[in-house]
Write a protein that holds these residues in place. Structure first.
Motif, mmCIF file in Angstrom:
data_model
loop_
_atom_site.group_PDB
_atom_site.id
_atom_site.type_symbol
_atom_site.label_atom_id
_atom_site.label_comp_id
_atom_site.label_asym_id
_atom_site.label_seq_id
_atom_site.Cartn_x
_atom_site.Cartn_y
_atom_site.Cartn_z
ATOM 1 N N ILE A 76 10.168 37.025 -7.503
ATOM 2 C CA ILE A 76 11.237 37.869 -8.042
ATOM 3 C C ILE A 76 12.572 37.463 -7.420
ATOM 4 N N VAL A 77 12.587 37.273 -6.108
ATOM 5 C CA VAL A 77 13.835 36.883 -5.422
ATOM 6 C C VAL A 77 14.287 35.509 -5.905
ATOM 7 N N ILE A 78 13.366 34.577 -6.032
ATOM 8 C CA ILE A 78 13.737 33.238 -6.500
ATOM 9 C C ILE A 78 14.274 33.308 -7.931
ATOM 10 N N MET A 79 13.627 34.089 -8.790
ATOM 11 C CA MET A 79 14.117 34.226 -10.171
ATOM 12 C C MET A 79 15.504 34.863 -10.201
ATOM 13 N N LEU A 80 15.749 35.793 -9.314
ATOM 14 C CA LEU A 80 17.061 36.442 -9.251
ATOM 15 C C LEU A 80 18.158 35.409 -8.985
ATOM 16 N N TYR A 81 17.841 34.394 -8.176
ATOM 17 C CA TYR A 81 18.833 33.373 -7.835
ATOM 18 C C TYR A 81 18.800 32.164 -8.772
ATOM 19 N N ALA A 116 14.336 29.090 1.812
ATOM 20 C CA ALA A 116 13.853 27.718 1.997
ATOM 21 C C ALA A 116 13.485 27.083 0.654
ATOM 22 N N VAL A 117 12.809 27.837 -0.206
ATOM 23 C CA VAL A 117 12.438 27.325 -1.532
ATOM 24 C C VAL A 117 13.697 27.031 -2.352
ATOM 25 N N LEU A 118 14.660 27.941 -2.317
ATOM 26 C CA LEU A 118 15.891 27.744 -3.089
ATOM 27 C C LEU A 118 16.659 26.514 -2.615
ATOM 28 N N LYS A 119 16.680 26.263 -1.319
ATOM 29 C CA LYS A 119 17.353 25.064 -0.794
ATOM 30 C C LYS A 119 16.651 23.799 -1.269
ATOM 31 N N ARG A 120 15.319 23.839 -1.261
ATOM 32 C CA ARG A 120 14.558 22.650 -1.642
ATOM 33 C C ARG A 120 14.526 22.419 -3.149
ATOM 34 N N THR A 121 14.852 23.422 -3.922
ATOM 35 C CA THR A 121 14.855 23.285 -5.388
ATOM 36 C C THR A 121 16.260 23.437 -5.967
#
Length: 164
Positions: free
Chosen positions: A43-48, A153-158
């Motif tokens: 959910i947090v990743i989708m939000l960003y 961390a996931v958002l930085k790597r993607t």
């Protein structure tokens, strides 16, 4: 548009997998209702990565599907209350652009617990469960920080991957 639907399907599948994994891990914090909230990572990743609407849809779809697959009607009710309040707060904080991913996630964790506590107060028809607030605030901060750290961390790597 076709790729966005595919990405949404992947996010939904991952959120459901995380929900299932969480039911299989015998982690007990000794506090009823407190969980890591692994599915909230998606959910947090989708939000960003996506839009607020997509994050809302993902949250509701994930809660309904995981509730029917791994929970009960009451778990759906509690999760919807927590998820909707949590997401509303996270969307508001993200729009301010002054909070980090971790800060937004912590607020989400705290307000998820508050939303569930409000439903609990309505179900038992008493405010006496309010004594539980300090414990839930701490739990929301800890789990929100963990989910936020992994999300960041996931958002930085993607960062170079766009949902199109």
């Amino acid at each position: 548009m076709k790729n966005r639907a595919a990405y949404f399907g992947v996010f939904t599948a991952l959120a459901l997998i995380f929900s299932y994994v969480e039911t299989c891990i015998p982690i007990s914090f000794g506090i009823p209702g407190v969980k890591l909230g692994l599915a909230n990572l998606m959910i947090v990743i989708m939000l960003y990565k996506g839009t607020a609407k997509e994050a809302c849809l993902l949250s509701v779809v994930r809660i309904l599907l995981s509730g029917f697959l791994f929970g009960s009607l009451f778990s759906i009710l509690y999760s919807l209350a927590g998820g909707i309040l949590s997401l509303a707060v996270m969307i508001g904080l993200k729009r301010k652009n002054t909070y980090s991913v971790i800060g937004v996630s912590i607020a989400g964790g705290v307000f998820h617990n508050i939303g569930q506590l409000i439903v609990a107060m309505m179900v038992v028809e008493t405010l006496s469960v309010g004594y539980y607030v300090p414990v839930l605030l701490v739990a929301g901060c800890v789990t929100g920080a963990l989910i936020g750290t992994v999300s960041e961390a996931v958002l930085k790597r993607t960062a170079n991957i766009r949902l199109e």
